[in-house]
Design a protein around this motif. Structure first.
Motif, PDB file in Angstrom:
ATOM      1  N   GLU A 104       0.893  -1.065   0.130  1.00 41.85           N
ATOM      2  CA  GLU A 104       0.132   0.013   0.025  1.00 41.85           C
ATOM      3  C   GLU A 104       0.830   1.297   0.000  1.00 41.85           C
ATOM      4  O   GLU A 104       0.354   2.346  -0.592  1.00 41.85           O
ATOM      5  CB  GLU A 104      -1.047  -0.138   1.207  1.00 41.85           C
ATOM      6  N   LYS A 105       2.024   1.143   0.763  1.00 40.39           N
ATOM      7  CA  LYS A 105       2.861   2.210   0.638  1.00 40.39           C
ATOM      8  C   LYS A 105       3.411   2.485  -0.764  1.00 40.39           C
ATOM      9  O   LYS A 105       3.653   3.718  -1.242  1.00 40.39           O
ATOM     10  CB  LYS A 105       4.209   1.992   1.629  1.00 40.39           C
ATOM     11  N   CYS A 106       3.790   1.388  -1.727  1.00 37.05           N
ATOM     12  CA  CYS A 106       4.374   1.689  -3.027  1.00 37.05           C
ATOM     13  C   CYS A 106       3.163   2.314  -3.868  1.00 37.05           C
ATOM     14  O   CYS A 106       3.452   3.361  -4.405  1.00 37.05           O
ATOM     15  CB  CYS A 106       4.515   0.304  -3.558  1.00 37.05           C
ATOM     16  N   LEU A 107       2.071   2.121  -3.452  1.00 36.90           N
ATOM     17  CA  LEU A 107       0.804   2.707  -3.910  1.00 36.90           C
ATOM     18  C   LEU A 107       0.840   4.240  -3.665  1.00 36.90           C
ATOM     19  O   LEU A 107       0.790   5.235  -4.693  1.00 36.90           O
ATOM     20  CB  LEU A 107      -0.536   2.015  -3.849  1.00 36.90           C
ATOM     21  N   GLU A 108       0.814   4.514  -2.347  1.00 36.54           N
ATOM     22  CA  GLU A 108       0.814   5.878  -1.747  1.00 36.54           C
ATOM     23  C   GLU A 108       1.897   6.783  -2.461  1.00 36.54           C
ATOM     24  O   GLU A 108       1.668   7.955  -2.548  1.00 36.54           O
ATOM     25  CB  GLU A 108       0.968   5.764  -0.399  1.00 36.54           C
ATOM     26  N   LEU A 109       3.083   5.949  -2.784  1.00 36.68           N
ATOM     27  CA  LEU A 109       4.235   7.007  -3.288  1.00 36.68           C
ATOM     28  C   LEU A 109       4.373   7.140  -4.623  1.00 36.68           C
ATOM     29  O   LEU A 109       5.229   7.679  -5.190  1.00 36.68           O
ATOM     30  CB  LEU A 109       5.490   6.027  -2.722  1.00 36.68           C
ATOM     31  N   GLY A 110       3.270   6.398  -5.273  1.00 32.60           N
ATOM     32  CA  GLY A 110       3.093   6.748  -6.663  1.00 32.60           C
ATOM     33  C   GLY A 110       4.067   5.695  -7.462  1.00 32.60           C
ATOM     34  O   GLY A 110       4.401   6.156  -8.850  1.00 32.60           O
ATOM     35  N   LEU A 111       4.565   4.815  -6.862  1.00 35.60           N
ATOM     36  CA  LEU A 111       5.615   3.955  -7.532  1.00 35.60           C
ATOM     37  C   LEU A 111       5.044   2.975  -8.581  1.00 35.60           C
ATOM     38  O   LEU A 111       5.536   2.261  -9.513  1.00 35.60           O
ATOM     39  CB  LEU A 111       6.533   3.012  -6.556  1.00 35.60           C
ATOM     40  N   CYS A 112       3.665   2.881  -8.264  1.00 33.97           N
ATOM     41  CA  CYS A 112       2.715   1.838  -9.180  1.00 33.97           C
ATOM     42  C   CYS A 112       1.120   2.176  -9.145  1.00 33.97           C
ATOM     43  O   CYS A 112       0.788   3.118  -8.235  1.00 33.97           O
ATOM     44  CB  CYS A 112       2.743   0.454  -8.458  1.00 33.97           C
TER      45      CYS A 112
END
Length: 275
Positions: A104-112
């Motif tokens: 979810e952090k990956c999503l929040e950071l815009g990495l995916c």
């Protein structure tokens, strides 16, 4: 030919090659980044830090974001376990709640742009949904006419999770694959009736269930044959005939089962009875 979805993973070792080819196509004006869909996957050794793992994947690909990032298997490994078949001493206790928080952090950071899972049973999906703030967009699993995933498709459908089919032809050409699906007399008979190939019938069956199908071929003629499955029309009787096929899971995951260090002491444990 019209292919737009590129499926890779850290453990495949193909991220740099996929990235090079796609960047070249974008640079040449053959396609635009927004017109392609790139998926990669979190290997078990990176469950402790999905954000760092995804950043490395993006460096491998030479891209700024993924369209979809998946948890490859519900298995956590030691940080140095970078082989497709883990050793017994390389397993760690799975903490899916912290792994998913990292996703979810990956999503929040815009990495995916989206996150999901792979090789998750119906039970594991429902358990994940108990604590997930963001539901998985996709569950990528083995699915073909001889492993139809009826229960899983229903569970995922209830939660608006897209089912994506890997090995939609049964994985021929893989060390663990089988030609049983395309060699099936029922599939071959349907193909003959429609003046199609067994592979096209098999792929169209998967598409008819609302799934995406991930085909793998390096043969130009096969690439053309596979994408032509989109134009095939199967009738209700064809689908009834397919349902008569005996089911047999091909990618069983024995390499993730042991009685000492793995969280899964048997294949029944790994798939929660869906085997």
């Amino acid at each position: 030919m019209g292919y737009r979805h590129f499926d890779t993973a850290k453990i495949y070792g193909s991220e740099p090659a996929v990235g090079n080819a796609l960047r070249e196509a974008i640079f040449n004006g053959t396609t635009n980044r927004e017109d392609i869909f790139v998926t990669s996957k979190l290997w078990g050794s990176d469950h402790h830090d999905p954000v760092s793992a995804l950043k490395q994947t993006l460096r491998n690909l030479g891209m700024e974001y993924l369209d979809l990032y998946l948890v490859h298997w519900p298995v956590k490994l030691k940080p140095w376990a970078n082989f497709a078949v883990p050793k017994e001493e390389e397993f760690e206790k799975l903490d899916m709640e912290s792994t998913w928080a990292g996703m979810e952090k990956c999503l929040e950071l815009g990495l995916c742009r989206s996150i999901g899972v792979s090789n998750f049973s119906s039970y594991k999906i429902e358990t994940l949904l108990d604590f997930a703030s963001v539901s998985p967009a996709v569950n990528q699993v083995e699915m073909h006419p001889m492993w139809r995933q009826a229960k899983l498709r229903e569970v995922c459908g209830d939660h608006k999770i897209h089912v994506s089919a890997y090995s939609p032809l049964g994985g021929p050409g893989n060390a663990w694959g089988s030609t049983a699906v395309v060699d099936s007399p029922i599939i071959q008979s349907i193909a003959q009736q429609h003046n199609a190939t067994p592979a096209q019938v098999t792929l169209k069956w998967g598409l008819s269930k609302g799934s995406s199908v991930i085909v793998k071929s390096f043969n130009e003629q096969r690439l053309k044959e596979n994408i032509a499955a989109l134009d095939l029309k199967l009738d209700d009787q064809d689908l009834i005939e397919v349902d008569k096929l005996e089911e047999r899971k091909i990618m069983r995951g024995e390499f993730l089962v042991n009685e000492t260090t793995s969280p899964y002491k048997s294949l029944e444990d790994l798939w929660d009875g869906e085997i």
